[in-house]
Design a protein around this motif. Structure first.
Motif, PDB file in Angstrom:
ATOM      1  N   PRO A 161       0.801  -1.230   0.000  1.00 22.36           N
ATOM      2  CA  PRO A 161       0.000   0.000   0.000  1.00 22.36           C
ATOM      3  C   PRO A 161       0.830   1.275   0.000  1.00 22.36           C
ATOM      4  O   PRO A 161       0.281   2.365   0.058  1.00 22.36           O
ATOM      5  CB  PRO A 161      -0.778  -0.119   1.318  1.00 22.36           C
ATOM      6  N   PHE A 162       2.158   1.155  -0.065  1.00 20.84           N
ATOM      7  CA  PHE A 162       3.013   2.333   0.061  1.00 20.84           C
ATOM      8  C   PHE A 162       3.787   2.593  -1.234  1.00 20.84           C
ATOM      9  O   PHE A 162       3.912   1.721  -2.089  1.00 20.84           O
ATOM     10  CB  PHE A 162       3.995   2.148   1.220  1.00 20.84           C
ATOM     11  N   VAL A 163       4.307   3.806  -1.337  1.00 22.02           N
ATOM     12  CA  VAL A 163       5.235   4.144  -2.414  1.00 22.02           C
ATOM     13  C   VAL A 163       6.659   3.893  -1.945  1.00 22.02           C
ATOM     14  O   VAL A 163       7.446   3.223  -2.614  1.00 22.02           O
ATOM     15  CB  VAL A 163       5.059   5.614  -2.859  1.00 22.02           C
ATOM     16  N   VAL A 164       6.990   4.434  -0.763  1.00 15.51           N
ATOM     17  CA  VAL A 164       8.308   4.225  -0.164  1.00 15.51           C
ATOM     18  C   VAL A 164       8.115   3.866   1.303  1.00 15.51           C
ATOM     19  O   VAL A 164       7.361   4.542   2.017  1.00 15.51           O
ATOM     20  CB  VAL A 164       9.199   5.492  -0.261  1.00 15.51           C
ATOM     21  N   TRP A 165       8.797   2.815   1.731  1.00 15.68           N
ATOM     22  CA  TRP A 165       8.716   2.392   3.139  1.00 15.68           C
ATOM     23  C   TRP A 165      10.115   2.050   3.630  1.00 15.68           C
ATOM     24  O   TRP A 165      10.791   1.201   3.051  1.00 15.68           O
ATOM     25  CB  TRP A 165       7.809   1.176   3.279  1.00 15.68           C
ATOM     26  N   GLY A 166      10.546   2.714   4.685  1.00  9.69           N
ATOM     27  CA  GLY A 166      11.908   2.530   5.157  1.00  9.69           C
ATOM     28  C   GLY A 166      12.021   1.757   6.453  1.00  9.69           C
ATOM     29  O   GLY A 166      11.088   1.741   7.268  1.00  9.69           O
ATOM     30  N   THR A 167      13.158   1.115   6.627  1.00 12.45           N
ATOM     31  CA  THR A 167      13.469   0.421   7.877  1.00 12.45           C
ATOM     32  C   THR A 167      14.917   0.730   8.256  1.00 12.45           C
ATOM     33  O   THR A 167      15.734   1.073   7.406  1.00 12.45           O
ATOM     34  CB  THR A 167      13.298  -1.104   7.752  1.00 12.45           C
ATOM     35  N   GLU A 168      15.227   0.595   9.526  1.00 13.27           N
ATOM     36  CA  GLU A 168      16.594   0.769   9.992  1.00 13.27           C
ATOM     37  C   GLU A 168      16.839  -0.139  11.176  1.00 13.27           C
ATOM     38  O   GLU A 168      15.923  -0.478  11.927  1.00 13.27           O
ATOM     39  CB  GLU A 168      16.865   2.225  10.388  1.00 13.27           C
ATOM     40  N   LYS A 169      18.099  -0.546  11.334  1.00 15.76           N
ATOM     41  CA  LYS A 169      18.447  -1.424  12.439  1.00 15.76           C
ATOM     42  C   LYS A 169      19.950  -1.383  12.655  1.00 15.76           C
ATOM     43  O   LYS A 169      20.724  -1.407  11.698  1.00 15.76           O
ATOM     44  CB  LYS A 169      18.013  -2.865  12.146  1.00 15.76           C
ATOM     45  N   VAL A 170      20.357  -1.315  13.903  1.00 16.32           N
ATOM     46  CA  VAL A 170      21.765  -1.469  14.249  1.00 16.32           C
ATOM     47  C   VAL A 170      22.029  -2.955  14.423  1.00 16.32           C
ATOM     48  O   VAL A 170      21.371  -3.616  15.240  1.00 16.32           O
ATOM     49  CB  VAL A 170      22.127  -0.692  15.526  1.00 16.32           C
ATOM     50  N   ILE A 171      22.940  -3.498  13.637  1.00 20.20           N
ATOM     51  CA  ILE A 171      23.205  -4.935  13.629  1.00 20.20           C
ATOM     52  C   ILE A 171      24.139  -5.285  14.780  1.00 20.20           C
ATOM     53  O   ILE A 171      25.273  -4.806  14.842  1.00 20.20           O
ATOM     54  CB  ILE A 171      23.819  -5.361  12.281  1.00 20.20           C
ATOM     55  N   ALA A 172      23.661  -6.115  15.695  1.00 15.28           N
ATOM     56  CA  ALA A 172      24.422  -6.420  16.906  1.00 15.28           C
ATOM     57  C   ALA A 172      25.531  -7.433  16.665  1.00 15.28           C
ATOM     58  O   ALA A 172      26.582  -7.382  17.322  1.00 15.28           O
ATOM     59  CB  ALA A 172      23.479  -6.932  17.994  1.00 15.28           C
ATOM     60  N   ARG A 173      25.311  -8.375  15.741  1.00 13.24           N
ATOM     61  CA  ARG A 173      26.309  -9.410  15.462  1.00 13.24           C
ATOM     62  C   ARG A 173      26.531  -9.515  13.965  1.00 13.24           C
ATOM     63  O   ARG A 173      25.643  -9.183  13.173  1.00 13.24           O
ATOM     64  CB  ARG A 173      25.839 -10.770  16.008  1.00 13.24           C
ATOM     65  N   ASP A 174      27.720  -9.976  13.581  1.00 14.17           N
ATOM     66  CA  ASP A 174      27.960 -10.237  12.161  1.00 14.17           C
ATOM     67  C   ASP A 174      26.803 -11.074  11.620  1.00 14.17           C
ATOM     68  O   ASP A 174      26.407 -12.073  12.239  1.00 14.17           O
ATOM     69  CB  ASP A 174      29.261 -11.018  11.974  1.00 14.17           C
ATOM     70  N   THR A 175      26.277 -10.657  10.472  1.00 13.03           N
ATOM     71  CA  THR A 175      25.058 -11.301   9.957  1.00 13.03           C
ATOM     72  C   THR A 175      25.193 -11.629   8.482  1.00 13.03           C
ATOM     73  O   THR A 175      25.580 -10.770   7.672  1.00 13.03           O
ATOM     74  CB  THR A 175      23.838 -10.380  10.162  1.00 13.03           C
ATOM     75  N   PHE A 176      24.886 -12.863   8.136  1.00 12.66           N
ATOM     76  CA  PHE A 176      24.807 -13.288   6.743  1.00 12.66           C
ATOM     77  C   PHE A 176      23.344 -13.437   6.374  1.00 12.66           C
ATOM     78  O   PHE A 176      22.587 -14.149   7.038  1.00 12.66           O
ATOM     79  CB  PHE A 176      25.528 -14.625   6.531  1.00 12.66           C
ATOM     80  N   TRP A 177      22.935 -12.737   5.329  1.00 13.24           N
ATOM     81  CA  TRP A 177      21.555 -12.801   4.831  1.00 13.24           C
ATOM     82  C   TRP A 177      21.532 -13.771   3.655  1.00 13.24           C
ATOM     83  O   TRP A 177      22.126 -13.505   2.616  1.00 13.24           O
ATOM     84  CB  TRP A 177      21.080 -11.420   4.386  1.00 13.24           C
ATOM     85  N   GLU A 178      20.853 -14.893   3.825  1.00 15.86           N
ATOM     86  CA  GLU A 178      20.820 -15.882   2.754  1.00 15.86           C
ATOM     87  C   GLU A 178      20.082 -15.327   1.533  1.00 15.86           C
ATOM     88  O   GLU A 178      19.345 -14.346   1.616  1.00 15.86           O
ATOM     89  CB  GLU A 178      20.155 -17.172   3.259  1.00 15.86           C
ATOM     90  N   GLU A 179      20.315 -15.965   0.402  1.00 16.19           N
ATOM     91  CA  GLU A 179      19.758 -15.467  -0.855  1.00 16.19           C
ATOM     92  C   GLU A 179      18.236 -15.351  -0.768  1.00 16.19           C
ATOM     93  O   GLU A 179      17.548 -16.268  -0.321  1.00 16.19           O
ATOM     94  CB  GLU A 179      20.153 -16.385  -2.009  1.00 16.19           C
ATOM     95  N   HIS A 180      17.733 -14.206  -1.214  1.00 17.37           N
ATOM     96  CA  HIS A 180      16.298 -13.925  -1.170  1.00 17.37           C
ATOM     97  C   HIS A 180      15.989 -12.850  -2.202  1.00 17.37           C
ATOM     98  O   HIS A 180      16.888 -12.307  -2.850  1.00 17.37           O
ATOM     99  CB  HIS A 180      15.875 -13.457   0.231  1.00 17.37           C
ATOM    100  N   SER A 181      14.725 -12.512  -2.355  1.00 20.84           N
ATOM    101  CA  SER A 181      14.322 -11.425  -3.246  1.00 20.84           C
ATOM    102  C   SER A 181      13.041 -10.805  -2.714  1.00 20.84           C
ATOM    103  O   SER A 181      12.298 -11.416  -1.940  1.00 20.84           O
ATOM    104  CB  SER A 181      14.123 -11.920  -4.684  1.00 20.84           C
TER     105      SER A 181
END
Length: 269
Positions: free
Chosen positions: A31-51
């Motif tokens: 329902p949005f045109v632009v939607w933002g998120t933010e987060k301070v990453i506490a630990r080294d993080t690997f994001w598996e393949e996604h889309s």
């Protein structure tokens, strides 16, 4: 190959492994045109393949991260973000302490700025406007004007920090060595002798797969690692030594050639 790059040097560290779903472009109506998120990453993080079903713009308020799409690895900083069109599969690596930002753009309202992933210059004004969309209660007309300004400002960056990872078995030992230890100083001649081929053969293989010669590819890999260290406040002289340069001036020359700015100015930013 993807994991070999983004996890290089992290084998002995504990890191989070994040799994996200994969969607085709526009598969989920938003329902949005632009939607933002933010987060301070506490630990080294690997994001598996996604889309995502939406277009995505990634950047950081603090720190440096990376996104991998096929054999290409982009470095993401506070001034150079990455636009990923909806439906494009990608994975990522975010070091601990990174202040990570993302904005999703509905495909029903926003055409992609390119038909492929592209680095985007994150200017102070663009950052301010995106923050306004995230953090304020705006009237509908105010939000529409802000979104329009954001879309006007998004443009490809003059310098992208992109490393193409060769997939040739011939080059695999070189790639592994440099990604594991950017300070590795093995020369082209030494690698050629070790692999039992000519230096010209190694150079041709690098150019065919990456568009870069051996020396430029190694320099790019070193600068990528240096950016992560600089983003965490490490001293420039120490960073230069950590990535294989015997002088700060030589490091600065390589850094400017690849990023378009000096190590010192990058740290200030």
């Amino acid at each position: 190959m993807v994991r070999r790059d983004v996890l290089a040097g992290a084998r002995d560290r504990v890191f989070d492994n994040r799994r996200l779903p994969s969607y085709e472009a526009g598969e989920i109506a938003v329902p949005f045109v632009v939607w933002g998120t933010e987060k301070v990453i506490a630990r080294d993080t690997f994001w598996e393949e996604h889309s995502h079903p939406t277009h995505e713009l990634l950047w950081n308020e603090r720190g440096a991260s990376s996104a991998t799409i096929g054999p290409r690895v982009w470095t993401i900083t506070s001034t150079v973000g990455l636009w990923i069109p909806a439906g494009v599969r990608h994975c990522g690596w975010t070091p601990a302490g990174t202040w990570h930002r993302a904005a999703q753009f509905g495909v029903h309202a926003v055409p992609s700025i390119a038909d492929r992933p592209v680095a985007v210059e994150v200017t102070p004004l663009l950052r301010l406007l995106l923050g306004r969309l995230d953090g304020e209660e705006l009237r509908a007309d105010e939000r529409a004007r802000t979104e329009a300004m954001v879309l006007d400002l998004i443009a490809p960056a003059r310098n992208e920090i992109l490393l193409r990872i060769p997939e040739s078995p011939l080059l695999a030992p070189i790639v592994s060595a440099v990604l594991e230890d950017p300070a590795d100083t093995t020369t082209l001649a030494a690698w050629a002798a070790r692999l039992g081929v000519s230096g010209r053969t190694v150079t041709r293989a690098f150019r065919a797969e990456t568009g870069l010669g051996f020396s430029r590819w190694v320099a790019t890999a070193r600068v990528r690692h240096a950016i992560t260290l600089l983003a965490h406040g490490e001293d420039i002289e120490e960073v230069a030594a950590c990535v294989g340069y015997h002088s700060v001036s030589a490091f600065g020359t390589a850094f400017r050639r690849i990023t378009g700015t000096s190590p010192g100015r990058f740290r200030v930013r």
